[in-house]
Design an enzyme around this catalytic site. Structure first.
Site, PDB file in Angstrom:
ATOM      1  N   HIS A   2       0.836  -1.208   0.000  1.00  0.00           N
ATOM      2  CA  HIS A   2       0.000   0.000   0.000  1.00  0.00           C
ATOM      3  C   HIS A   2       0.872   1.260   0.000  1.00  0.00           C
ATOM      4  O   HIS A   2       1.025   1.934   1.011  1.00  0.00           O
ATOM      5  CB  HIS A   2      -0.948   0.003   1.200  1.00  0.00           C
ATOM      6  CG  HIS A   2      -2.059  -0.991   1.051  1.00  0.00           C
ATOM      7  ND1 HIS A   2      -2.081  -2.190   1.703  1.00  0.00           N
ATOM      8  CD2 HIS A   2      -3.172  -0.960   0.277  1.00  0.00           C
ATOM      9  CE1 HIS A   2      -3.178  -2.862   1.356  1.00  0.00           C
ATOM     10  NE2 HIS A   2      -3.852  -2.139   0.498  1.00  0.00           N
ATOM     11  N   ASP A  61      -5.850   5.070  -1.174  1.00  0.00           N
ATOM     12  CA  ASP A  61      -5.206   4.392  -0.031  1.00  0.00           C
ATOM     13  C   ASP A  61      -4.239   5.332   0.693  1.00  0.00           C
ATOM     14  O   ASP A  61      -3.295   4.879   1.360  1.00  0.00           O
ATOM     15  CB  ASP A  61      -4.443   3.135  -0.498  1.00  0.00           C
ATOM     16  CG  ASP A  61      -5.331   1.902  -0.577  1.00  0.00           C
ATOM     17  OD1 ASP A  61      -6.293   1.814   0.201  1.00  0.00           O
ATOM     18  OD2 ASP A  61      -5.066   1.037  -1.431  1.00  0.00           O
TER      19      ASP A  61
HETATM   20  N1  LIG Z   1      -4.897 -12.698  -0.879  1.00  0.00           N
HETATM   21  C1  LIG Z   1      -4.655 -11.633  -1.631  1.00  0.00           C
HETATM   22  N2  LIG Z   1      -5.299 -10.472  -1.350  1.00  0.00           N
HETATM   23  C2  LIG Z   1      -5.042  -9.429  -2.113  1.00  0.00           C
HETATM   24  C3  LIG Z   1      -4.140  -9.478  -3.186  1.00  0.00           C
HETATM   25  N3  LIG Z   1      -4.093  -8.266  -3.762  1.00  0.00           N
HETATM   26  C4  LIG Z   1      -4.943  -7.493  -3.087  1.00  0.00           C
HETATM   27  N4  LIG Z   1      -5.522  -8.184  -2.086  1.00  0.00           N
HETATM   28  C5  LIG Z   1      -6.533  -7.740  -1.130  1.00  0.00           C
HETATM   29  O1  LIG Z   1      -7.289  -6.755  -1.735  1.00  0.00           O
HETATM   30  C6  LIG Z   1      -7.238  -5.565  -0.959  1.00  0.00           C
HETATM   31  C7  LIG Z   1      -7.312  -4.420  -1.915  1.00  0.00           C
HETATM   32  O2  LIG Z   1      -7.825  -3.290  -1.319  1.00  0.00           O
HETATM   33  P1  LIG Z   1      -6.869  -2.088  -0.907  1.00  0.00           P
HETATM   34  O3  LIG Z   1      -7.735  -0.869  -0.941  1.00  0.00           O
HETATM   35  O4  LIG Z   1      -6.383  -2.421   0.444  1.00  0.00           O
HETATM   36  O5  LIG Z   1      -5.777  -1.983  -1.902  1.00  0.00           O
HETATM   37  C8  LIG Z   1      -5.952  -5.692  -0.175  1.00  0.00           C
HETATM   38  O6  LIG Z   1      -5.945  -4.987   1.002  1.00  0.00           O
HETATM   39  C9  LIG Z   1      -5.921  -7.180   0.100  1.00  0.00           C
HETATM   40  O7  LIG Z   1      -6.759  -7.480   1.183  1.00  0.00           O
HETATM   41  C10 LIG Z   1      -3.485 -10.706  -3.460  1.00  0.00           C
HETATM   42  O8  LIG Z   1      -2.684 -10.852  -4.378  1.00  0.00           O
HETATM   43  N5  LIG Z   1      -3.783 -11.734  -2.641  1.00  0.00           N
HETATM   44 MG   LIG Z   2      -7.856   0.529   0.545  1.00  0.00          MG
HETATM   45 ZN   LIG Z   3      -5.875  -0.114  -2.912  1.00  0.00          ZN
END
Ligand SMILES: Nc1nc2c(ncn2[C@@H]2O[C@H](COP(=O)(O)O)[C@@H](O)[C@H]2O)c(=O)[nH]1
Ligand SMILES: [Mg+2]
Ligand SMILES: [Zn+2]
Length: 508
Positions: free
Chosen positions: A197, A238
């Site tokens: 992030h 984010d």
């Molecule tokens: N198990 C996995 N979870 C994943 C992956 N890439 C993303 N994520 C999940 O999605 C959210 C996206 O939301 P964000 O606003 O936080 O970016 C992220 O937090 C994870 O929970 C993956 O490759 N594998």
């Molecule tokens: Mg987010």
């Molecule tokens: Zn995100």
């Protein structure tokens, strides 16, 4: 044995039993507390039945071998992608489904673009200009842009897109403010040195939304203000992310969790923190918007960012299904909801990208999960699902993520976009005759349909709207969809290979 989700009662019971047998905690509660254990079990029961109730028998997912998935992955899916409110919504789904959607025909918005690759007052380094030539591609290498821009991929991408969509002049965004704002944004993103992030993720999501808008033609359904909301919203979505999940905030009773009453804690924080940032004159890129534009933009941005909370995932899925199942000729589709779905898709899009990108993002997200697990262990809290670096099987969990979350979402979203864009094409061809005499200088984004959906350097300069309509009618969303599904499949195969190698290694 495969579980027909939502209808196979025996299997549901089996699944619940599985969860009850497992000791790992679903909610972060103090260890060894008898009371907490009971409530933990109640939570697990609730969560697992939530997900089962959210997935109905017609789902793609019902075909998936839920039982073959490791329990910790099942647990992660139920905890991360469902909320208690969601279960109620799902129970109401049948009645909601019968409520007709009112009318919303497509209105063709003629998109005008600037050919300028660098907005006034900002000189791009040569390598950045080169890297940005690929900005229309689905497989755009955001890591490469970040490298050549020395960590400023977000700043350059924002300037590039705002300029290309002609939004800098449309909304009179002061360049000096834009520079200060993007610098502050990058600083906020990189404050915690998160592996996932960070500002590169924000750049990635923003660029991905741009390619979805471009390759599906849905950009012509949105107004300039809505496009601004997309670019601004994804760039900030984010901001100031601490590298830990909502679940962690609630469990540790953090200040932010207390402030937002445990509800979409991080998502609320991202929006609020950026709006605070813009309270200062030198950062206020929205200074020249009218009061009405400012209010509408804020509404859209709040909607789309709160909707990136993963607990909304199945709500989006069910919304899309309801729209698609509705047989009314003309449907009313809430634009702000569609925008939120597109942003959510972009937010979880890396598994639908070429392997070299997906692999990097997977490593980054897993490392961030593991760092959270280390913190939880240090605090004496149960380690959250997928966060224990000692036990998790990454390949296995990624296969579950691709099968249950990614593929069904993209299939539905692209079907929905196709439904939205179809009347636009119709409208475009109808007004083709009416406007063919209307000579005006329109520069429009398009794509060479002879090319694969790797995109092209696609600025089209046309002298009348006819060309724009030709470009719109030349779009092939089905091919775009196939292209994405192909990447998902290829990535799944790669994870399977890794999994096999791992198990061979274990046997040896
Ligand atoms: N198990 C996995 N979870 C994943 C992956 N890439 C993303 N994520 C999940 O999605 C959210 C996206 O939301 P964000 O606003 O936080 O970016 C992220 O937090 C994870 O929970 C993956 O490759 N594998
Ligand atoms: Mg987010
Ligand atoms: Zn995100």
């Amino acid at each position: 044995m495969s579980l027909q989700l939502g209808i196979g009662e025996t299997n549901v019971c089996k699944r619940l039993k599985q969860l009850h047998l497992k000791n790992a905690c679903a909610r972060c509660v103090p260890r060894n507390s008898a009371k907490s254990k009971t409530s933990m079990q109640r939570n697990k029961k609730k969560l697992s039945s939530n997900i089962l109730c959210l997935l109905n028998s017609e789902d793609e997912m019902s075909k998936i071998q839920w039982d073959s998935m490791p329990v910790d992955v099942q647990e992660w899916l139920t905890i991360t992608f469902t909320s208690q409110q969601e279960a109620h919504k799902a129970e109401d789904a049948a009645s909601v489904r019968t409520v007709a959607y009112a009318v919303q025909t497509g209105v063709f918005v003629e998109r005008k673009f600037h050919t300028a690759t660098s907005p006034v007052g900002l000189a791009y380094p040569l390598e950045v200009t080169e890297a940005l030539k690929e900005v229309d591609k689905w497989g755009f290498d955001v890591f490469a842009l970040n490298e050549v821009s020395q960590g400023h991929s977000l700043k350059y991408l924002m300037c590039e897109l705002l300029s290309k969509y002609n939004l800098l002049s449309q909304f009179k965004i002061p360049i000096a403010c834009l520079i200060s704002f993007t610098s502050a944004l990058e600083a906020g993103y990189n404050k915690y040195q998160n592996t996932y992030h960070n500002s590169v993720h924000a750049t990635d999501v923003t660029q991905t939304v741009h390619t979805i808008l471009l390759h599906t033609g849905i950009m012509h359904w949105f107004t300039d203000l809505e496009i601004l909301a997309f670019i601004f919203g994804t760039s900030i979505h984010d901001y100031d992310h601490p590298g830990t999940t909502n679940h962690f905030h609630v469990a540790t009773r953090s200040e932010t969790a207390i402030l937002y009453n445990d509800k979409s804690v991080l998502e609320n924080h991202h929006v609020s923190a950026v709006y605070h940032l813009m309270q200062s004159d030198e950062m206020n890129i929205l200074v020249n918007l009218t009061a009405e534009e400012w209010r509408e933009l804020r509404h859209l941005v709040i909607e789309m960012i709160l909707a990136t909370d993963m607990t909304q995932h199945f709500h989006h899925m069910n919304c899309m299904k309801r729209i698609l199942q509705n047989e009314q000729q003309v449907k009313r589709i809430h634009k702000d909801k569609v925008m939120a779905m597109i942003v959510h898709a972009a937010d979880i899009s890396h598994p639908a990208k070429p392997w070299h990108l997906h692999q990097k993002w997977s490593e980054a997200v897993m490392e961030e999960f593991f760092n959270q697990g280390d913190k939880e262990a240090a605090l004496g809290l149960p380690i959250s699902s997928l966060c224990d670096r000692k036990t998790i099987n990454i390949a296995e969990s990624q296969i579950g993520f691709l099968d249950i979350i990614i593929k069904p979402f993209f299939v539905l979203l692209l079907e929905l976009i196709e439904e939205i864009v179809a009347p636009l094409i119709k409208e475009a061809s109808k007004s083709k005759c009416a406007s063919s005499s209307k000579q005006q200088r329109t520069i429009i984004y398009g794509m060479e349909h002879s090319e694969e959906f790797t995109g092209t350097n696609s600025l089209y300069s046309v002298h009348n709207v006819t060309k724009a309509m030709e470009l719109l009618s030349a779009l092939d969303i089905s091919r775009f969809k196939e292209h994405l599904l192909m990447f998902i499949q290829e990535n799944k195969e790669k994870w399977k290979e890794i999994q096999e190698k791992n198990s061979e290694g274990m046997q040896k």
